[in-house]
Design a protein around this motif. Sequence first.
Motif, PDB file in Angstrom:
ATOM      1  N   MET A  44      40.567  27.058  12.145  1.00 59.16           N
ATOM      2  CA  MET A  44      40.798  26.735  13.557  1.00 59.16           C
ATOM      3  C   MET A  44      39.756  27.410  14.435  1.00 59.16           C
ATOM      4  O   MET A  44      39.235  26.800  15.373  1.00 59.16           O
ATOM      5  CB  MET A  44      42.207  27.162  13.976  1.00 59.16           C
ATOM      6  CG  MET A  44      43.302  26.366  13.318  1.00 59.16           C
ATOM      7  SD  MET A  44      44.935  27.050  13.601  1.00 59.16           S
ATOM      8  CE  MET A  44      45.256  26.488  15.257  1.00 59.16           C
ATOM      9  N   ILE A  45      39.447  28.667  14.128  1.00 55.75           N
ATOM     10  CA  ILE A  45      38.431  29.394  14.905  1.00 55.75           C
ATOM     11  C   ILE A  45      37.065  28.730  14.749  1.00 55.75           C
ATOM     12  O   ILE A  45      36.329  28.567  15.721  1.00 55.75           O
ATOM     13  CB  ILE A  45      38.387  30.873  14.474  1.00 55.75           C
ATOM     14  CG1 ILE A  45      39.677  31.572  14.910  1.00 55.75           C
ATOM     15  CG2 ILE A  45      37.175  31.580  15.054  1.00 55.75           C
ATOM     16  CD1 ILE A  45      39.865  32.961  14.324  1.00 55.75           C
ATOM     17  N   ASN A  46      36.716  28.320  13.528  1.00 55.75           N
ATOM     18  CA  ASN A  46      35.428  27.655  13.302  1.00 55.75           C
ATOM     19  C   ASN A  46      35.325  26.351  14.067  1.00 55.75           C
ATOM     20  O   ASN A  46      34.256  25.992  14.561  1.00 55.75           O
ATOM     21  CB  ASN A  46      35.207  27.412  11.809  1.00 55.75           C
ATOM     22  CG  ASN A  46      34.876  28.682  11.058  1.00 55.75           C
ATOM     23  OD1 ASN A  46      34.419  29.654  11.638  1.00 55.75           O
ATOM     24  ND2 ASN A  46      35.126  28.680   9.766  1.00 55.75           N
ATOM     25  N   LYS A  47      36.444  25.626  14.176  1.00 57.87           N
ATOM     26  CA  LYS A  47      36.442  24.344  14.860  1.00 57.87           C
ATOM     27  C   LYS A  47      36.120  24.503  16.344  1.00 57.87           C
ATOM     28  O   LYS A  47      35.430  23.668  16.925  1.00 57.87           O
ATOM     29  CB  LYS A  47      37.811  23.673  14.691  1.00 57.87           C
ATOM     30  CG  LYS A  47      37.918  22.308  15.321  1.00 57.87           C
ATOM     31  CD  LYS A  47      39.246  21.656  14.992  1.00 57.87           C
ATOM     32  CE  LYS A  47      39.360  20.284  15.610  1.00 57.87           C
ATOM     33  NZ  LYS A  47      40.651  19.658  15.265  1.00 57.87           N
ATOM     34  N   VAL A  48      36.615  25.572  16.960  1.00 57.39           N
ATOM     35  CA  VAL A  48      36.405  25.776  18.398  1.00 57.39           C
ATOM     36  C   VAL A  48      35.569  27.028  18.661  1.00 57.39           C
ATOM     37  O   VAL A  48      35.741  27.710  19.664  1.00 57.39           O
ATOM     38  CB  VAL A  48      37.751  25.843  19.155  1.00 57.39           C
ATOM     39  CG1 VAL A  48      38.463  24.510  19.106  1.00 57.39           C
ATOM     40  CG2 VAL A  48      38.641  26.949  18.606  1.00 57.39           C
ATOM     41  N   ALA A  49      34.631  27.308  17.759  1.00 53.76           N
ATOM     42  CA  ALA A  49      33.821  28.522  17.851  1.00 53.76           C
ATOM     43  C   ALA A  49      33.021  28.602  19.156  1.00 53.76           C
ATOM     44  O   ALA A  49      32.727  29.701  19.637  1.00 53.76           O
ATOM     45  CB  ALA A  49      32.880  28.614  16.663  1.00 53.76           C
ATOM     46  N   TYR A  50      32.703  27.460  19.739  1.00 49.71           N
ATOM     47  CA  TYR A  50      31.927  27.441  20.977  1.00 49.71           C
ATOM     48  C   TYR A  50      32.792  27.790  22.202  1.00 49.71           C
ATOM     49  O   TYR A  50      32.268  27.976  23.307  1.00 49.71           O
ATOM     50  CB  TYR A  50      31.244  26.086  21.165  1.00 49.71           C
ATOM     51  CG  TYR A  50      32.191  24.919  21.363  1.00 49.71           C
ATOM     52  CD1 TYR A  50      32.414  24.406  22.633  1.00 49.71           C
ATOM     53  CD2 TYR A  50      32.862  24.345  20.299  1.00 49.71           C
ATOM     54  CE1 TYR A  50      33.289  23.348  22.826  1.00 49.71           C
ATOM     55  CE2 TYR A  50      33.727  23.298  20.472  1.00 49.71           C
ATOM     56  CZ  TYR A  50      33.939  22.796  21.747  1.00 49.71           C
ATOM     57  OH  TYR A  50      34.809  21.754  21.931  1.00 49.71           O
ATOM     58  N   LEU A  51      34.095  27.885  22.022  1.00 52.57           N
ATOM     59  CA  LEU A  51      35.015  28.209  23.111  1.00 52.57           C
ATOM     60  C   LEU A  51      35.589  29.622  23.002  1.00 52.57           C
ATOM     61  O   LEU A  51      36.057  30.165  24.005  1.00 52.57           O
ATOM     62  CB  LEU A  51      36.205  27.226  23.133  1.00 52.57           C
ATOM     63  CG  LEU A  51      35.892  25.756  23.360  1.00 52.57           C
ATOM     64  CD1 LEU A  51      37.156  24.922  23.171  1.00 52.57           C
ATOM     65  CD2 LEU A  51      35.325  25.551  24.748  1.00 52.57           C
ATOM     66  N   VAL A  52      35.585  30.176  21.811  1.00 47.54           N
ATOM     67  CA  VAL A  52      36.256  31.462  21.593  1.00 47.54           C
ATOM     68  C   VAL A  52      35.284  32.520  21.084  1.00 47.54           C
ATOM     69  O   VAL A  52      34.178  32.219  20.640  1.00 47.54           O
ATOM     70  CB  VAL A  52      37.428  31.336  20.592  1.00 47.54           C
ATOM     71  CG1 VAL A  52      38.468  30.366  21.109  1.00 47.54           C
ATOM     72  CG2 VAL A  52      36.945  30.921  19.215  1.00 47.54           C
ATOM     73  N   LYS A  53      35.749  33.767  21.159  1.00 51.27           N
ATOM     74  CA  LYS A  53      34.981  34.901  20.640  1.00 51.27           C
ATOM     75  C   LYS A  53      35.939  35.721  19.792  1.00 51.27           C
ATOM     76  O   LYS A  53      37.076  35.961  20.188  1.00 51.27           O
ATOM     77  CB  LYS A  53      34.463  35.741  21.804  1.00 51.27           C
ATOM     78  CG  LYS A  53      33.600  36.909  21.413  1.00 51.27           C
ATOM     79  CD  LYS A  53      33.074  37.595  22.646  1.00 51.27           C
ATOM     80  CE  LYS A  53      32.094  38.700  22.256  1.00 51.27           C
ATOM     81  NZ  LYS A  53      31.573  39.374  23.461  1.00 51.27           N
ATOM     82  N   VAL A  54      35.488  36.139  18.615  1.00 53.93           N
ATOM     83  CA  VAL A  54      36.311  36.975  17.747  1.00 53.93           C
ATOM     84  C   VAL A  54      35.915  38.429  18.007  1.00 53.93           C
ATOM     85  O   VAL A  54      34.755  38.789  17.891  1.00 53.93           O
ATOM     86  CB  VAL A  54      36.099  36.621  16.262  1.00 53.93           C
ATOM     87  CG1 VAL A  54      36.931  37.546  15.378  1.00 53.93           C
ATOM     88  CG2 VAL A  54      36.449  35.171  16.011  1.00 53.93           C
ATOM     89  N   LEU A  55      36.894  39.233  18.392  1.00 50.76           N
ATOM     90  CA  LEU A  55      36.631  40.638  18.744  1.00 50.76           C
ATOM     91  C   LEU A  55      36.889  41.559  17.574  1.00 50.76           C
ATOM     92  O   LEU A  55      37.600  41.236  16.666  1.00 50.76           O
ATOM     93  CB  LEU A  55      37.523  41.052  19.913  1.00 50.76           C
ATOM     94  CG  LEU A  55      37.410  40.166  21.154  1.00 50.76           C
ATOM     95  CD1 LEU A  55      38.417  40.605  22.194  1.00 50.76           C
ATOM     96  CD2 LEU A  55      36.017  40.229  21.732  1.00 50.76           C
TER      97      LEU A  55
END
Length: 60
Positions: A49-60
């Motif tokens: 899911m994170i990879n799919k929307v990687a351009y919208l989210v940041k993993v801290l």
Amino acid sequence: MTDKKTLTVKLVKSVAGTRQSHRDTVRGLGLRRIDSQRTLEDTPAVRGMINKVAYLVKVL
């Protein structure tokens, strides 16, 4: 009992103008508005899911 690995995900870009499936994925991660954060279990499903929307989210 082993400690579960976690990831903290932050929404850094607006979902306005994005595909509906990407908006649904962001909601599925539990993120509502910009700068909202969520600590999630590190599973292959969450990673996808994170990879799919990687351009919208940041993993801290």
